[in-house]
Enzyme design. Structure first.
Site, short mmCIF file in Angstrom:
data_model
loop_
_atom_site.label_atom_id
_atom_site.label_comp_id
_atom_site.label_asym_id
_atom_site.label_seq_id
_atom_site.Cartn_x
_atom_site.Cartn_y
_atom_site.Cartn_z
N PRO A 1 4.12 -2.57 3.18
CG PRO A 1 2.68 -3.24 4.89
CD PRO A 1 3.40 -3.73 3.68
CD GLU B 1 1.31 -10.88 10.06
OE1 GLU B 1 1.79 -9.77 10.37
OE2 GLU B 1 0.11 -11.09 9.86
NE ARG C 1 -0.16 7.28 -17.09
CZ ARG C 1 0.31 8.51 -16.89
NH1 ARG C 1 1.35 8.71 -16.12
NH2 ARG C 1 -0.26 9.55 -17.47
CG ASP D 1 1.18 12.51 -15.89
OD1 ASP D 1 0.24 12.75 -16.65
OD2 ASP D 1 1.93 11.53 -15.97
N1 ADE Z 1 1.44 -4.94 1.03
C1 ADE Z 1 0.52 -4.73 1.99
N2 ADE Z 1 0.23 -3.43 2.12
C2 ADE Z 1 1.01 -2.78 1.21
C3 ADE Z 1 1.17 -1.42 0.85
N3 ADE Z 1 0.51 -0.44 1.48
N4 ADE Z 1 2.05 -1.11 -0.12
C4 ADE Z 1 2.74 -2.09 -0.73
N5 ADE Z 1 2.64 -3.39 -0.46
C5 ADE Z 1 1.78 -3.74 0.52
#
Ligand code: ADE
Length: 271
Positions: A90, A117, A159, A174
């Site tokens: 994230p 984590e 794809r 797209d």
């Molecule tokens: N791992 C946990 N959350 C994630 C996200 N939003 N994007 C990519 N990998 C992740």
């Protein structure tokens, strides 16, 4: 293209056997290899995590199994070639169609989805010295692990590979296709029957007039983008727009600044 995935949940990647990606694999267009990280542990409990230095909640993935896994994968490929490492997190850079296109040109990707984590930072730092490494987020939310992100990224990349989609033209329009349709959201689509629950379809689509249909589709794309993704209108290159586009945007409340960029000082008007 070859794709390796190292995970503590190999079964999570089962969807890669299905549909578009599964067919691409069956046809030999995509070589996907899913590995269980625990095969590179050496203790009785196959430990992959440990407590974080500095304290805090949760566990951190130990560097040694990852290092052994990545070295083994590298050694299994052609001599002297390094894969591109894709680290779902994230805290990565946002995954976009542009990055999907970039990754689709690479011959070999290795995904390292983490649980807990995350992975000890030294792993990414060490491989970034030798390989191209992308830390990628699929959105501003936190998943329990990176496996779902691997499925998302793999499908978006696969794809785009030559011969994987039936109709070579079908990703030209797209939503987010770089260059195409000036980076707009795609408008609505319709198929038979012509009337469904008293709802008919826009008449222009029955006209057979290709020019009018293309213009209508473009208008719909602008209307939808203006309503749902005004940030894309603000970012769009004014040089990619014709007189008709500019008139439509003006109707939707957009004005052009001194640099030609679009802004909507009064906020949205009725779309
Ligand atoms: N791992 C946990 N959350 C994630 C996200 N939003 N994007 C990519 N990998 C992740």
């Amino acid at each position: 293209m070859r794709i390796d995935v190292v995970t503590i949940f190999p079964e999570y990647l089962e969807p890669l056997n299905v549909s578009l990606v599964g067919k691409a694999r069956a046809r030999g267009q995509l070589d996907v290899r899913v590995h269980d990280l625990r095969q590179w542990t050496h203790d009785r409990h196959h430990t992959v995590d440990d407590t974080p230095y500095g304290g805090g909640p949760g566990m951190v993935m130990k560097p040694e199994p990852w290092g052994e896994a990545l070295d083994a994968i590298e050694a299994s490929g052609p001599q002297g070639t390094a894969p591109v490492m894709v680290v779902p997190t994230p805290s990565g850079r946002p995954f976009t169609q542009r990055l999907a296109v970039e990754l689709s040109a690479k011959p070999w990707l290795v995904f390292t989805p983490a649980r807990y984590e995350g992975i000890d930072r030294r792993v990414v730092d060490a491989y970034a010295e030798r390989w191209e490494v992308h830390e990628v987020s699929i959105g501003d939310y936190v998943l329990a692990g990176g496996e779902a992100a691997v499925l998302v990224i793999t499908e978006a990349v696969a794809r785009l590979l030559p011969g994987v989609l039936g109709n070579a033209e079908s990703h030209r329009d797209d939503s987010f296709a770089p260059g195409a349709m000036a980076d707009l959201l795609e408008g609505p689509v319709y198929t038979k029957p012509p009337v469904w629950r008293d709802r008919d379809i826009p008449e222009v689509l029955l006209s057979g007039h290709h020019g009018k249909i293309a213009r209508w589709r473009r208008d719909q794309a602008f209307r939808r983008t203006s309503a749902l993704r005004p940030d894309l209108i603000e970012r769009c290159d004014p040089a990619a727009l014709d007189k008709h586009d500019r008139a439509l945007l003006a109707e939707l409340g957009w004005t052009q600044g001194p640099d030609g960029r679009f802004g909507r000082p009064g906020g949205p008007v009725e779309e």
